[in-house]
Design an enzyme around this catalytic site. Structure first.
Site, short mmCIF file in Angstrom:
data_model
loop_
_atom_site.label_atom_id
_atom_site.label_comp_id
_atom_site.label_asym_id
_atom_site.label_seq_id
_atom_site.Cartn_x
_atom_site.Cartn_y
_atom_site.Cartn_z
N ASN A 235 -12.75 -3.30 2.63
CA ASN A 235 -13.68 -2.18 2.78
C ASN A 235 -14.65 -2.20 1.61
O ASN A 235 -14.24 -2.36 0.46
CB ASN A 235 -12.90 -0.86 2.79
CG ASN A 235 -12.02 -0.72 4.01
OD1 ASN A 235 -12.42 -1.11 5.11
ND2 ASN A 235 -10.83 -0.17 3.84
N HIS B 158 -10.10 -5.43 -3.42
CA HIS B 158 -8.78 -5.62 -2.83
C HIS B 158 -8.93 -6.06 -1.39
O HIS B 158 -9.82 -5.60 -0.67
CB HIS B 158 -7.92 -4.36 -2.94
CG HIS B 158 -8.58 -3.11 -2.45
ND1 HIS B 158 -9.52 -2.43 -3.18
CD2 HIS B 158 -8.45 -2.42 -1.28
CE1 HIS B 158 -9.93 -1.37 -2.50
NE2 HIS B 158 -9.30 -1.35 -1.33
N GLY C 205 -15.54 3.17 3.80
CA GLY C 205 -14.38 3.96 3.35
C GLY C 205 -13.68 3.40 2.13
O GLY C 205 -12.51 3.70 1.91
N ASP D 287 0.85 -1.19 0.00
CA ASP D 287 0.00 0.00 0.00
C ASP D 287 0.88 1.25 0.00
O ASP D 287 1.89 1.31 0.71
CB ASP D 287 -0.91 -0.01 1.23
CG ASP D 287 -2.08 0.96 1.09
OD1 ASP D 287 -3.22 0.50 0.96
OD2 ASP D 287 -1.83 2.19 1.11
N HIS E 122 -6.97 -6.02 2.08
CA HIS E 122 -5.85 -5.44 2.83
C HIS E 122 -5.29 -6.52 3.75
O HIS E 122 -6.04 -7.16 4.50
CB HIS E 122 -6.32 -4.29 3.72
CG HIS E 122 -6.84 -3.08 3.02
ND1 HIS E 122 -6.09 -1.93 2.88
CD2 HIS E 122 -8.03 -2.81 2.45
CE1 HIS E 122 -6.80 -0.99 2.25
NE2 HIS E 122 -7.99 -1.52 1.98
P1 5GP Z 1 -9.72 1.30 0.26
O1 5GP Z 1 -9.79 2.60 1.01
O2 5GP Z 1 -10.43 1.39 -1.07
O3 5GP Z 1 -10.12 0.09 1.06
O4 5GP Z 1 -8.17 1.06 -0.03
C1 5GP Z 1 -7.49 1.63 -1.08
C2 5GP Z 1 -6.03 1.59 -0.70
O5 5GP Z 1 -5.27 1.83 -1.87
C3 5GP Z 1 -5.63 2.65 0.32
O6 5GP Z 1 -5.10 2.01 1.47
C4 5GP Z 1 -4.59 3.49 -0.41
O7 5GP Z 1 -3.52 3.91 0.41
C5 5GP Z 1 -4.12 2.56 -1.51
N1 5GP Z 1 -3.67 3.23 -2.71
C6 5GP Z 1 -4.29 4.28 -3.33
N2 5GP Z 1 -3.60 4.64 -4.43
C7 5GP Z 1 -2.53 3.79 -4.50
C8 5GP Z 1 -1.45 3.68 -5.44
O8 5GP Z 1 -1.33 4.39 -6.42
N3 5GP Z 1 -0.54 2.70 -5.20
C9 5GP Z 1 -0.64 1.86 -4.11
N4 5GP Z 1 0.31 0.95 -3.97
N5 5GP Z 1 -1.65 1.95 -3.22
C10 5GP Z 1 -2.58 2.90 -3.42
#
Ligand code: 5GP
Ligand code: ZN
Length: 113
Positions: A86, A99, A92, A31, A101
């Protein structure tokens, strides 16, 4: 949709990421904004927006198996880790490509925020 999707672009290697594993079905990468010493995202190669859009339940098992293997490799399998998907606004979700985490390397609170 998949053309512009951030994680599809990472899967296609159009955008750089710290990739830690690749299989036929999944890609795992660190991440960009880690919330724990180990914070890896495990994504399907296929564009699926959210867990509610999953048609093949085996896909979720495949992501989970890879996350558990990575937890072992990262040395957090015994100390413990959290797997989080999520889903939609209240949880969020910010990237609408499924994905999982993988978070670990520190103690975590419950309930989550
Ligand atoms: P969500 O909030 O949708 O569950 O998680 C999305 C995750 O993607 C977040 O933890 C954020 O930090 C990560 N993320 C967003 N943009 C990028 C990116 O360009 N590269 C990587 N490696 N992670 C990203
Ligand atoms: Zn996508």
């Amino acid at each position: 949709m998949a053309d512009a999707c951030l994680f599809c672009r990472i899967v296609r290697k159009e955008i750089p990421a710290k990739i830690v594993a690749e299989t036929n079905d999944c890609v795992a990468f660190r991440d960009i904004n880690p919330q724990a010493p180990v914070h890896i995202l495990v994504v399907p190669r296929e564009h699926v927006p959210s867990v509610g859009d999953v048609t093949d339940p085996a896909l979720v098992g495949t992501l989970t198996r890879l996350a558990a293997d990575l937890a072992q490799r990262e040395g957090i399998a015994e100390s413990g880790y959290r797997l989080v998907m999520n889903t939609n606004a209240d949880a969020g979700q910010t990237v609408f490509h499924l994905h999982l985490h993988l978070l670990g390397g520190r103690e975590m609170g419950w309930p989550p925020g």
